[in-house]
Design a protein around this motif. Structure first.
Motif, mmCIF file in Angstrom:
data_model
loop_
_atom_site.group_PDB
_atom_site.id
_atom_site.type_symbol
_atom_site.label_atom_id
_atom_site.label_comp_id
_atom_site.label_asym_id
_atom_site.label_seq_id
_atom_site.Cartn_x
_atom_site.Cartn_y
_atom_site.Cartn_z
ATOM 1 N N PHE A 192 -14.031 41.606 73.615
ATOM 2 C CA PHE A 192 -13.425 42.134 72.393
ATOM 3 C C PHE A 192 -13.335 43.654 72.455
ATOM 4 O O PHE A 192 -12.360 44.250 71.992
ATOM 5 C CB PHE A 192 -14.198 41.680 71.148
ATOM 6 N N VAL A 193 -14.332 44.285 73.043
ATOM 7 C CA VAL A 193 -14.281 45.741 73.248
ATOM 8 C C VAL A 193 -13.096 46.082 74.149
ATOM 9 O O VAL A 193 -12.326 47.006 73.874
ATOM 10 C CB VAL A 193 -15.608 46.271 73.833
ATOM 11 N N SER A 194 -12.935 45.316 75.212
ATOM 12 C CA SER A 194 -11.809 45.507 76.128
ATOM 13 C C SER A 194 -10.475 45.374 75.392
ATOM 14 O O SER A 194 -9.550 46.155 75.617
ATOM 15 C CB SER A 194 -11.896 44.468 77.254
ATOM 16 N N THR A 195 -10.397 44.411 74.495
ATOM 17 C CA THR A 195 -9.174 44.209 73.715
ATOM 18 C C THR A 195 -8.912 45.392 72.791
ATOM 19 O O THR A 195 -7.771 45.843 72.654
ATOM 20 C CB THR A 195 -9.272 42.900 72.907
ATOM 21 N N PHE A 196 -9.953 45.917 72.175
ATOM 22 C CA PHE A 196 -9.785 47.103 71.312
ATOM 23 C C PHE A 196 -9.346 48.314 72.127
ATOM 24 O O PHE A 196 -8.520 49.106 71.678
ATOM 25 C CB PHE A 196 -11.061 47.406 70.526
ATOM 26 N N LEU A 197 -9.882 48.460 73.327
ATOM 27 C CA LEU A 197 -9.452 49.553 74.187
ATOM 28 C C LEU A 197 -7.962 49.428 74.500
ATOM 29 O O LEU A 197 -7.231 50.424 74.482
ATOM 30 C CB LEU A 197 -10.264 49.590 75.480
ATOM 31 N N LEU A 198 -7.523 48.210 74.762
ATOM 32 C CA LEU A 198 -6.103 47.969 75.027
ATOM 33 C C LEU A 198 -5.251 48.340 73.810
ATOM 34 O O LEU A 198 -4.195 48.968 73.948
ATOM 35 C CB LEU A 198 -5.881 46.502 75.415
ATOM 36 N N LEU A 199 -5.724 47.994 72.635
ATOM 37 C CA LEU A 199 -5.017 48.365 71.409
ATOM 38 C C LEU A 199 -4.905 49.885 71.282
ATOM 39 O O LEU A 199 -3.834 50.424 70.975
ATOM 40 C CB LEU A 199 -5.741 47.785 70.187
ATOM 41 N N PHE A 200 -5.987 50.588 71.570
ATOM 42 C CA PHE A 200 -5.970 52.055 71.477
ATOM 43 C C PHE A 200 -5.072 52.678 72.546
ATOM 44 O O PHE A 200 -4.459 53.725 72.316
ATOM 45 C CB PHE A 200 -7.386 52.628 71.530
ATOM 46 N N ILE A 201 -4.981 52.048 73.710
ATOM 47 C CA ILE A 201 -4.057 52.525 74.753
ATOM 48 C C ILE A 201 -2.627 52.460 74.225
ATOM 49 O O ILE A 201 -1.852 53.412 74.360
ATOM 50 C CB ILE A 201 -4.208 51.692 76.047
ATOM 51 N N TRP A 202 -2.287 51.323 73.620
ATOM 52 C CA TRP A 202 -0.938 51.165 73.073
ATOM 53 C C TRP A 202 -0.683 52.151 71.938
ATOM 54 O O TRP A 202 0.397 52.746 71.850
ATOM 55 C CB TRP A 202 -0.727 49.722 72.607
ATOM 56 N N ILE A 237 2.239 54.979 71.916
ATOM 57 C CA ILE A 237 3.294 54.980 70.891
ATOM 58 C C ILE A 237 3.221 56.209 69.986
ATOM 59 O O ILE A 237 4.251 56.806 69.654
ATOM 60 C CB ILE A 237 3.214 53.688 70.057
ATOM 61 N N LEU A 238 2.009 56.599 69.613
ATOM 62 C CA LEU A 238 1.858 57.664 68.613
ATOM 63 C C LEU A 238 1.707 59.067 69.198
ATOM 64 O O LEU A 238 1.945 60.052 68.497
ATOM 65 C CB LEU A 238 0.657 57.361 67.715
ATOM 66 N N ILE A 239 1.304 59.162 70.463
ATOM 67 C CA ILE A 239 1.071 60.496 71.042
ATOM 68 C C ILE A 239 2.010 60.767 72.220
ATOM 69 O O ILE A 239 2.793 61.717 72.189
ATOM 70 C CB ILE A 239 -0.399 60.671 71.473
#
Length: 136
Positions: A76-86, A90-92
């Motif tokens: 789940f931590v890995s999944t959150f990291l993936l979300l933050f990568i995206w 997109i935002l930066i």
């Protein structure tokens, strides 16, 4: 599919390291008069390479979340990291690319280089987590 995610993540780590240490710093050396041509070519070319892997990574991650019987908390931590990568992409990074494409600006190029450390660190961290889970 878990091993496949590690392979895709490893490829993306290689791409982001090349981007961080080679491609983005080169933006500061390109002749300003030629920058738009160079940047257009770079963004189009790198998109053909990275976008399929990023999409594949998120699809595999979703598949693994839904189908692995023993989903480890670290996954789940890995999944959150993936979300933050995206989100970072997109935002930066995308807005900075759009901005420097319109107007060459060394300050924004340096912001792009510095902010890209977010994705670099997150992708490396994600890979380390996946390898750690694989060894469990």
């Amino acid at each position: 599919m878990f091993t496949f995610e590690i392979i895709i993540n490893s490829i993306l780590v290689g791409i982001i390291l090349s981007t961080q240490f080679v491609s983005y710093p080169l933006f500061l050396t390109v002749n300003q008069n030629q920058f738009k041509i160079y940047h257009d070519f770079y963004t189009k070319s790198i998109s053909y390479v990275v976008v399929p892997f990023m999409l594949l990574e998120i699809l595999i991650n979703a598949f693994n979340l839904l189908n692995i019987n023993d989903v480890y908390p670290l996954y789940f931590v890995s999944t959150f990291l993936l979300l933050f990568i995206w989100l970072s992409t997109i935002l930066i990074q995308v807005p900075l690319h759009n901005s420097i494409n319109l107007d060459y600006d060394t300050v924004q190029i340096k912001q792009l280089i510095n902010s890209n450390w977010i994705r670099t660190i997150l992708w490396i961290s994600k890979l380390l987590i996946l390898v750690n889970i694989k060894e469990i």
